[in-house]
Design an enzyme around this catalytic site. Structure first.
Site, PDB file in Angstrom:
ATOM      1  N   PHE A 125       0.852  -1.187   0.000  1.00 29.39           N
ATOM      2  CA  PHE A 125       0.000   0.000   0.000  1.00 29.39           C
ATOM      3  C   PHE A 125       0.890   1.240   0.000  1.00 29.39           C
ATOM      4  O   PHE A 125       1.877   1.306   0.739  1.00 29.39           O
ATOM      5  CB  PHE A 125      -0.954   0.011   1.200  1.00 29.39           C
ATOM      6  CG  PHE A 125      -1.958   1.119   1.075  1.00 29.39           C
ATOM      7  CD1 PHE A 125      -3.024   1.010   0.198  1.00 29.39           C
ATOM      8  CD2 PHE A 125      -1.799   2.300   1.779  1.00 29.39           C
ATOM      9  CE1 PHE A 125      -3.928   2.055   0.035  1.00 29.39           C
ATOM     10  CE2 PHE A 125      -2.702   3.346   1.619  1.00 29.39           C
ATOM     11  CZ  PHE A 125      -3.769   3.227   0.748  1.00 29.39           C
ATOM     12  N   ASP A 194       0.947  -4.447   8.536  1.00 28.22           N
ATOM     13  CA  ASP A 194      -0.169  -3.528   8.334  1.00 28.22           C
ATOM     14  C   ASP A 194      -1.440  -4.370   8.235  1.00 28.22           C
ATOM     15  O   ASP A 194      -1.577  -5.199   7.328  1.00 28.22           O
ATOM     16  CB  ASP A 194       0.059  -2.707   7.060  1.00 28.22           C
ATOM     17  CG  ASP A 194      -1.032  -1.658   6.836  1.00 28.22           C
ATOM     18  OD1 ASP A 194      -2.159  -1.824   7.368  1.00 28.22           O
ATOM     19  OD2 ASP A 194      -0.767  -0.685   6.120  1.00 28.22           O
ATOM     20  N   TYR A 219     -11.221   2.822   9.862  1.00 33.33           N
ATOM     21  CA  TYR A 219     -12.401   3.238   9.089  1.00 33.33           C
ATOM     22  C   TYR A 219     -12.853   2.228   8.049  1.00 33.33           C
ATOM     23  O   TYR A 219     -13.760   2.515   7.281  1.00 33.33           O
ATOM     24  CB  TYR A 219     -12.183   4.609   8.450  1.00 33.33           C
ATOM     25  CG  TYR A 219     -10.966   4.798   7.569  1.00 33.33           C
ATOM     26  CD1 TYR A 219     -10.932   4.310   6.272  1.00 33.33           C
ATOM     27  CD2 TYR A 219      -9.863   5.504   8.030  1.00 33.33           C
ATOM     28  CE1 TYR A 219      -9.829   4.506   5.464  1.00 33.33           C
ATOM     29  CE2 TYR A 219      -8.749   5.706   7.228  1.00 33.33           C
ATOM     30  CZ  TYR A 219      -8.735   5.207   5.951  1.00 33.33           C
ATOM     31  OH  TYR A 219      -7.642   5.410   5.149  1.00 33.33           O
ATOM     32  N   LYS A 220     -12.216   1.066   8.009  1.00 31.30           N
ATOM     33  CA  LYS A 220     -12.632   0.042   7.042  1.00 31.30           C
ATOM     34  C   LYS A 220     -13.570  -0.943   7.740  1.00 31.30           C
ATOM     35  O   LYS A 220     -14.688  -0.587   8.088  1.00 31.30           O
ATOM     36  CB  LYS A 220     -11.386  -0.621   6.456  1.00 31.30           C
ATOM     37  CG  LYS A 220     -10.485   0.363   5.692  1.00 31.30           C
ATOM     38  CD  LYS A 220      -9.236  -0.323   5.164  1.00 31.30           C
ATOM     39  CE  LYS A 220      -8.299   0.669   4.494  1.00 31.30           C
ATOM     40  NZ  LYS A 220      -8.835   1.177   3.224  1.00 31.30           N
ATOM     41  N   ARG A 368     -12.724  -3.153  -7.525  1.00 28.99           N
ATOM     42  CA  ARG A 368     -12.570  -3.791  -6.220  1.00 28.99           C
ATOM     43  C   ARG A 368     -13.905  -3.790  -5.482  1.00 28.99           C
ATOM     44  O   ARG A 368     -14.574  -2.764  -5.396  1.00 28.99           O
ATOM     45  CB  ARG A 368     -11.510  -3.031  -5.410  1.00 28.99           C
ATOM     46  CG  ARG A 368     -11.085  -3.741  -4.152  1.00 28.99           C
ATOM     47  CD  ARG A 368      -9.964  -2.986  -3.459  1.00 28.99           C
ATOM     48  NE  ARG A 368     -10.442  -1.744  -2.862  1.00 28.99           N
ATOM     49  CZ  ARG A 368      -9.765  -1.038  -1.951  1.00 28.99           C
ATOM     50  NH1 ARG A 368      -8.568  -1.443  -1.552  1.00 28.99           N
ATOM     51  NH2 ARG A 368     -10.256   0.075  -1.458  1.00 28.99           N
TER      52      ARG A 368
END
Lengths: 409, 409
Positions: A125, A194, A219-220, A368
Site C-alpha cells: 500500500f 499492516d 475506518y474500514k 474492487r
C-alpha cells in the site's frame, strides 16, 4: 449460487442476517466498499450525540476524567486487541495508520543498530512505502523492495525491519503471518504488519504468530467512520525496548507533572503522542463493540462465502466480457474483498455506482468489491453481478460522464 | 469593575453578549476553561448530525468528493489562516499539535544542514520540549534551552530552529513575535511558533511578523471539540524547500495514482500525512466559522478587558488570602488567560469546581482561568471571584475530598 432464489435461500439461512439492521444504510443501494469506508452503525448515532452533547457540551473539561476520555486510547485499543489476537495492553488507538507506521518503523530501526535496511515489497500500500521512505531518509537507512515470492530470501543480516501488509489492498492476497514472522526473526529482523484490510475482516492472531509490531486502520471493517483513528500493536516483550520518535506529552510517564524532560510512559503508553481525538475514538469504539458482540468465526466464514460466491458468479455470468480475476480463489489465501481487472475499470465502476452498486477502482485497472459480512448479503451480491453483467454486455459504461476522474478514487 | 452592578452594566453594553447563546453551556456554571477545552457551539450539533448521518451514513464513500472531505484539511486550514494572519494556502488542518511540531521541527533541522541545535526555553509547554527531544534524538542534533529573557542572546550560528510558544500556557506572557523572528532570522535560524494559546484568543499576524513556521491546537479557543485536529503553518517562501518526515500518502503529489515512490505534494499539501479525521475536522470547522463571523477586534479587546477586570477584582477582594498574580498586568504582554499562584492551588481549584467555577490547575501551584470572550461575561467573572474569595476566606478548600488527584489535571 447461481440464481436469485439460491441467493435468497442463503440469506434466509444466515444467522448474521439481522446485523444489517444495526446499520444506517441507504435504501436501494448495494454497498460493496466497506473495505474503503465502513458503513454507519446505528448505535454510533446515539453514542455521538452523548459524546458531543453530554460529555463535551455539558461536562466539558471534566470528561477527561469522568467520561474516561484519557483512557480511551488504551480502552478501545484493548478491545481491538481481542479482534487481532493480542493482549489488551499491547494495542493502542492513536493518530492515523501512516503516523503509527512512522512511529513503529523508526522505533524498530533504532532498536536494531547497525542494520540499515527496511525491507518491503513493491506494490505494498502506497502510504506504507512512502512512510518507509520518510523513515529511511530521516534515519539514513535504506528501503529495499523485493517481490513477495522472494521476500523471505531477501531477508539478511542488514534488515532491521520487514514491513508487509497482511491482506493486500488490491489483490486481497494474504501473507502467512506466522511463517514470514518466523523467517524474519531467524535473521534478527523485526516485522511490522499492516492490518488495515485484515482487522475485522479475517481471523488474525498476532500472538500466535509471535508478531512483533502491527498497525491498522479504523475506518474500514472496524466501521469507525471517515478518517477514524488508527491502532498500533507492540508485543509486550518489545515495549520496554522501543521508543517512539514522536515523543509527545500523552506518551510521557507523567504527562500532568509538566516536567521539561521527556520520560517514556510504561508499556504501550509511550506510543501515544498528542491529545487523543475523542470524537473519532468514540465513533470507533461503537464499531469495535459491534464486532465484539458478534460470532466472529461465523462472520469470517460468511465473508469468505460471499467472496467465493461473487467470484463464481462473475466468472459464470460475465464470461467473455473482459473481466479477469485478480484475487486468489482459495479463501484461506485472501482477505474479504475481491478484485477483477478490466481495461475500462474506471468507467465501469462509475457506471456501477450510478446504478447503485458501490465498489471502488484502484489504478490502473482494478474493480474492487469489499464484502463486509455484517451488512452484505447474498442477494446483494447476486444483484450486483446482474448489474455488472448488464453494464458490460451493453457497454453502458462507454459514456463521457463515466470517464471523468474525481479527486478521490 | 468592583461591584455586581458594574459587571452587569458592562455585560449590558457588550455588543458580543449575544454570542453566548450560540453555545450549549451548562446552566449554573461559570466556565473559565475554554483555554483548555472550548465549549460546544450549538451549530456544531447540527453539523455533526449532517456529517454523521448524511455524509457518512447516506453518501458513504462518495462524500470524499461530494462533501468535500478530501479538501477539508486545506479548506479549514484556509479559514484558520484568516485568524492568524496567514495566506489561505499557508495553513493546513492535520494530526495533533505534537505531530505537527514533529513534522515542522524535523523539516526545519533538515533545511539547515550543518546547524545542530534546536533552541527553546525551559518551561515551554511540555509537548513542545518532548517533541523537540524526539527530533533531536532521531536526527542527532541537540535541544538547547535558554531562559526567555536570554533567548535572543542564545541564538548563534549553530541554531537551526527556534521553538517558542507565543502565549505561555501558565503565565499567559507573550513573546514579541516580530522582534524574536527577526533576531532569529538574522542568525540564519528558522522560528517555529506554537499558537495553541493564541489562535482565536489574541491578534496574531504571522505574515506581518515574517514568520517561518507555526502550529497550534484546535480544541482551545477555536472550540473544535475534545482532541480536535490541530493546524500547521508554513510560510509560502519555505514550502518548496521543506520536506515533512511523515511522508504519508495524503501528502503525495498524486495520492490516488498509487505509485510506489513518494513525491511530495505541491505547497503546503506535503505536510499532510494520513487520511484526514473527518469527524474532528467537521466539528473544528464550525468553531472556526463562528470566529470568522465575529468582529475579532472587539473580541480580542473584550478578552483583554475580562482579564484585566479579573486581575483587579481578585487582587482587591482576595487581598491577604495568599494569591499572587503570575500573569502580566499589561494586556499587550499577555494572552487571554490569567494565572494566580497559591500554595494550595490544587484543592482550591477542586473547591471552585465543586461550586461551579470551572478553571484548571497547573502544577505545582497555578490556578488558571481562561477568558473566552465569545461566551464569558463580566457578571460570570464577578461571581467567580466572589466564590473564590469565599473559598479562600473560609478555607473551604481544606477538605480531604479536594486533595485527591485525578488522572488529568
Amino acid at each position: 449460487m447461481r440464481t436469485l432464489e439460491e441467493a435468497r435461500a442463503l440469506d434466509a439461512a444466515d444467522p448474521l442476517r439481522g446485523l444489517r439492521d444495526a446499520f444506517d444504510l441507504p435504501d436501494g443501494e448495494i454497498y460493496l466498499d466497506g473495505n474503503s469506508l465502513g458503513a454507519l452503525p446505528r448505535a454510533t448515532i446515539a453514542r455521538m450525540t452523548e459524546t458531543i452533547r453530554g460529555e463535551w457540551g455539558r461536562d466539558l473539561i471534566r470528561s477527561w476524567n469522568k467520561a474516561g476520555w484519557i483512557e480511551a486510547p488504551a480502552r478501545v485499543g484493548g478491545k481491538i486487541a481481542q479482534l487481532i489476537g493480542a493482549k489488551p495492553h499491547e494495542v493502542l488507538v492513536a493518530d492515523s495508520t501512516s503516523v503509527n507506521l512512522y512511529k513503529l518503523l523508526a522505533a524498530a530501526v533504532k532498536a536494531r543498530p547497525g542494520r540499515r535496511v527496511i525491507l518491503s515489497e513493491p506494490g505494498n500500500f502506497p502510504t506504507d512505502l512512502y512512510v518507509a521512505q520518510g523513515v529511511a531518509e530521516a534515519l539514513d537507512v535504506e528501503l529495499r523492495l523485493a517481490p513477495r515470492e522472494a521476500i523471505v530470501d531477501a531477508l539478511d543480516e542488514d534488515v532491521a525491519v520487514l514491513l508487509l501488509t497482511h491482506v493486500h489492498y488490491r489483490s486481497a492476497v494474504t501473507f502467512d503471518m506466522a511463517a514470514v514472522t518466523r523467517a524474519a526473526q531467524e535473521k534478527g529482523a523485526l516485522v511490522l504488519w499492516d492490518l488495515s484490510h485484515s482487522a475485522g475482516a479475517v481471523a488474525v492472531d498476532l500472538n500466535a504468530a509471535n508478531a512483533d509490531l502491527a498497525a491498522g486502520c479504523g475506518y474500514k471493517y472496524l466501521n469507525g467512520g471517515p478518517g477514524a483513528p488508527a491502532f498500533l500493536f507492540v508485543a509486550e516483550r518489545h515495549q520496554a525496548m522501543l521508543r517512539s520518535p514522536l515523543s509527545g506529552w500523552m506518551g510521557h510517564a507523567a504527562p500532568f507533572d509538566f516536567d521539561d524532560d521527556y520520560a517514556p510512559g510504561e508499556g504501550i503508553a509511550r506510543f501515544l503522542c498528542g491529545t487523543p481525538p475523542i470524537l473519532g475514538i468514540a465513533a470507533l469504539e461503537e464499531g469495535v463493540d459491534m464486532l465484539l458482540g458478534t460470532d466472529r468465526e461465523a462472520l469470517y466464514a460468511k465473508g469468505q462465502a460471499l467472496c467465493s460466491a461473487f467470484i463464481d458468479l462473475v466468472e459464470h455470468r460475465c464470461a467473455g466480457l473482459g473481466v479477469t480475476l485478480a484475487t486468489p480463489r482459495d479463501p484461506s489465501l485472501r482477505g474479504s474483498h475481491v478484485s477483477f481487472r478490466h481495461d475500462h475499470g474506471w468507467p465501469i465502476m462509475q457506471a456501477l455506482i450510478a446504478r447503485g452498486v458501490i465498489g471502488d477502482f484502484r489504478a490502473p485497472d482494478i474493480l474492487r468489491f469489499g464484502f463486509t459480512p455484517l451488512y452484505v448479503g447474498f442477494e446483494d451480491l447476486w444483484r450486483a453481478v446482474d448489474i455488472l453483467r448488464d453494464i458490460l454486455a451493453t457497454e453502458a459504461w462507454d459514456e463521457p460522464a463515466f470517464r471523468a476522474r474525481a479527486a478521490v478514487t
